[in-house]
Write an enzyme that holds these catalytic residues in place. Structure first.
Site, PDB file in Angstrom:
ATOM      1  N   ILE A 235      15.228  13.972  21.313  1.00  0.00           N
ATOM      2  CA  ILE A 235      14.127  13.841  22.263  1.00  0.00           C
ATOM      3  C   ILE A 235      13.985  12.391  22.704  1.00  0.00           C
ATOM      4  O   ILE A 235      13.846  12.110  23.899  1.00  0.00           O
ATOM      5  CB  ILE A 235      12.811  14.354  21.643  1.00  0.00           C
ATOM      6  CG1 ILE A 235      12.922  15.835  21.308  1.00  0.00           C
ATOM      7  CG2 ILE A 235      11.640  14.112  22.597  1.00  0.00           C
ATOM      8  CD1 ILE A 235      11.763  16.365  20.482  1.00  0.00           C
TER       9      ILE A 235
ATOM     10  N   ASP B  97      13.960   3.164  14.350  1.00  0.00           N
ATOM     11  CA  ASP B  97      14.352   4.347  13.593  1.00  0.00           C
ATOM     12  C   ASP B  97      15.260   3.886  12.460  1.00  0.00           C
ATOM     13  O   ASP B  97      16.457   3.667  12.657  1.00  0.00           O
ATOM     14  CB  ASP B  97      15.066   5.359  14.478  1.00  0.00           C
ATOM     15  CG  ASP B  97      15.257   6.710  13.786  1.00  0.00           C
ATOM     16  OD1 ASP B  97      15.376   6.717  12.551  1.00  0.00           O
ATOM     17  OD2 ASP B  97      15.284   7.743  14.473  1.00  0.00           O
TER      18      ASP B  97
ATOM     19  N   ALA C 281       4.962  14.584  19.086  1.00  0.00           N
ATOM     20  CA  ALA C 281       5.561  14.929  17.794  1.00  0.00           C
ATOM     21  C   ALA C 281       4.571  15.768  17.001  1.00  0.00           C
ATOM     22  O   ALA C 281       4.235  16.873  17.402  1.00  0.00           O
ATOM     23  CB  ALA C 281       5.964  13.649  17.054  1.00  0.00           C
TER      24      ALA C 281
ATOM     25  N   ASP D 299      -0.186  15.783  22.781  1.00  0.00           N
ATOM     26  CA  ASP D 299       0.199  17.195  22.818  1.00  0.00           C
ATOM     27  C   ASP D 299       0.073  17.827  21.434  1.00  0.00           C
ATOM     28  O   ASP D 299       0.337  19.010  21.280  1.00  0.00           O
ATOM     29  CB  ASP D 299       1.636  17.335  23.324  1.00  0.00           C
ATOM     30  CG  ASP D 299       2.040  18.783  23.564  1.00  0.00           C
ATOM     31  OD1 ASP D 299       1.253  19.521  24.187  1.00  0.00           O
ATOM     32  OD2 ASP D 299       3.139  19.180  23.108  1.00  0.00           O
TER      33      ASP D 299
ATOM     34  N   GLU E 149      -4.752  22.043  14.155  1.00  0.00           N
ATOM     35  CA  GLU E 149      -4.497  22.884  15.331  1.00  0.00           C
ATOM     36  C   GLU E 149      -4.830  24.336  15.030  1.00  0.00           C
ATOM     37  O   GLU E 149      -4.419  24.844  13.978  1.00  0.00           O
ATOM     38  CB  GLU E 149      -3.027  22.761  15.763  1.00  0.00           C
ATOM     39  CG  GLU E 149      -2.679  21.359  16.243  1.00  0.00           C
ATOM     40  CD  GLU E 149      -1.248  21.239  16.745  1.00  0.00           C
ATOM     41  OE1 GLU E 149      -0.486  22.226  16.633  1.00  0.00           O
ATOM     42  OE2 GLU E 149      -0.889  20.162  17.256  1.00  0.00           O
TER      43      GLU E 149
ATOM     44  N   HIS F 146      -0.181  21.466  22.513  1.00  0.00           N
ATOM     45  CA  HIS F 146       1.088  21.501  21.782  1.00  0.00           C
ATOM     46  C   HIS F 146       2.094  22.413  22.489  1.00  0.00           C
ATOM     47  O   HIS F 146       2.736  23.281  21.872  1.00  0.00           O
ATOM     48  CB  HIS F 146       0.892  21.954  20.343  1.00  0.00           C
ATOM     49  CG  HIS F 146       1.927  21.397  19.407  1.00  0.00           C
ATOM     50  ND1 HIS F 146       1.706  21.190  18.076  1.00  0.00           N
ATOM     51  CD2 HIS F 146       3.204  20.989  19.631  1.00  0.00           C
ATOM     52  CE1 HIS F 146       2.783  20.690  17.504  1.00  0.00           C
ATOM     53  NE2 HIS F 146       3.716  20.562  18.435  1.00  0.00           N
TER      54      HIS F 146
ATOM     55  N   GLY G 216       4.512  21.089  24.766  1.00  0.00           N
ATOM     56  CA  GLY G 216       5.602  20.319  25.362  1.00  0.00           C
ATOM     57  C   GLY G 216       6.963  20.980  25.232  1.00  0.00           C
ATOM     58  O   GLY G 216       7.814  20.832  26.103  1.00  0.00           O
TER      59      GLY G 216
END
Length: 321
Positions: free
Chosen positions: A156, A175, A235, A260, A265, A284, A286
């Site tokens: 992504i 990263d 994410a 998102d 949730e 959420h 995406g």
């Protein structure tokens, strides 16, 4: 093929259901976010050979032990934080994920949130709907010339980087687990998260949720960011400390956020984020464009069928091996 597959949280895409039927598989499903005992009862009564995890609170040991025939658990997507991986490993159950199937969709969604924020879309939409029509009220800016900080440079992150370079943005990434080749020709590697936060105009999160990344972005981290910086989270919600985010937005410590995903949730109706004008939120979604949902379903079903048949499944789809 005399197998039974149960999808928890709704059916897979029609193309995936067609694939299951063509293979002679019995395909069953619950509705979205089923009660735990509903899911346990269905798994037990059906003798499920495989679980496909869609919209469900958590797949725990009780669910995985409900069917004595269970052979594999497959996530309808890439993130597996809603599956008890240690329990699956202890039970000898492999866990599969549809790695990369919705990467382009999520990257586009992150770009959309960036553009919506920088172009003041939410406020302009409300202004015009309320009868306004004065360009002096526009507070839009450009992404051109800005630095995009990518926390995570998986599929992504790489897709998003390729989208923003033509706009004129400069992508950098932190990263610590990615090989040098993952950064490619257009993304500059930074050595620490602090360095990325301090120099980025937009910070976009693309790392998995792990014990190490939970609350990765909190009060201290917001203090390192530029006052005009934007935070994008496509994410997992738990990567951001929500109370700290609310404080940072209210105090103009950062300029805005496009979200998102959330710590809980579905979020509560009284979530304080809803009161803030510098936030754009989506449910959420995406990674669930029609194209991505179809590809995730097909990849998930292909992997489940291959595993049940005893065929080879590419190792990068396995999460707990």
């Amino acid at each position: 093929m005399a197998f039974t597959v149960v999808s928890l949280g709704g059916p897979v895409a029609p193309e995936g259901e067609d694939m299951l039927r063509a293979a002679g598989v019995t395909s069953l499903h619950t509705g979205a976010y089923p009660a735990k005992m509903e899911a346990v009862d269905l798994l037990a009564s059906s003798g499920a050979d495989a679980i496909i995890v869609r919209n469900v609170e958590r797949i725990d040991e009780d669910l995985m032990k409900a069917s004595t025939k269970l052979k594999v658990v497959a996530k309808h997507g890439a993130g597996t934080n809603d599956i008890d991986l240690p329990a699956a490993k202890a039970l000898g159950l492999p866990v599969l994920a549809a790695v990369g199937a919705n990467a382009h969709s999520v990257a586009e969604h992150a770009l959309m949130l960036m553009l919506a924020l920088i172009k003041d879309v939410r406020n302009q939409d409300a202004y015009v709907r309320g009868g306004g029509w004065d360009k002096k009220n526009y507070r839009g800016n450009e992404l051109r010339g800005r630095i995009l900080g990518l926390v995570g440079i998986g599929m992504i992150g790489r897709a998003l980087a390729s989208m923003v370079v033509p706009i004129g943005m400069t992508p950098v990434s932190y990263d610590p687990f990615a090989p040098a080749a993952a950064f490619g020709p257009h993304v500059r590697k930074v050595d620490t998260l602090d360095e990325l936060l301090a120099q980025s105009d937009v910070v976009s999160l693309h790392c998995p949720l792990t014990p190490e990344t939970q609350d990765l972005i909190g009060t201290r981290e917001f203090g390192l960011m530029k006052p005009n910086a934007l935070l994008i989270n496509t994410a997992r919600g738990e990567i951001v400390n929500e109370p700290a985010l609310v404080d940072a937005l209210r105090s103009s410590r950062i300029a805005g956020a496009g979200l998102d995903s959330f710590a809980v949730e579905p979020p509560a109706n009284n979530n304080p984020l809803w009161t803030l004008p510098n936030v754009i939120v989506t449910p959420h979604c995406g990674g669930v464009t029609e194209e991505a949902r179809r590809e995730v379903s097909l990849m998930t079903v292909r992997n489940v069928l291959a595993f049940l048949r005893g065929d080879t499944v590419d190792q990068h789809y396995f999460v707990n091996r």
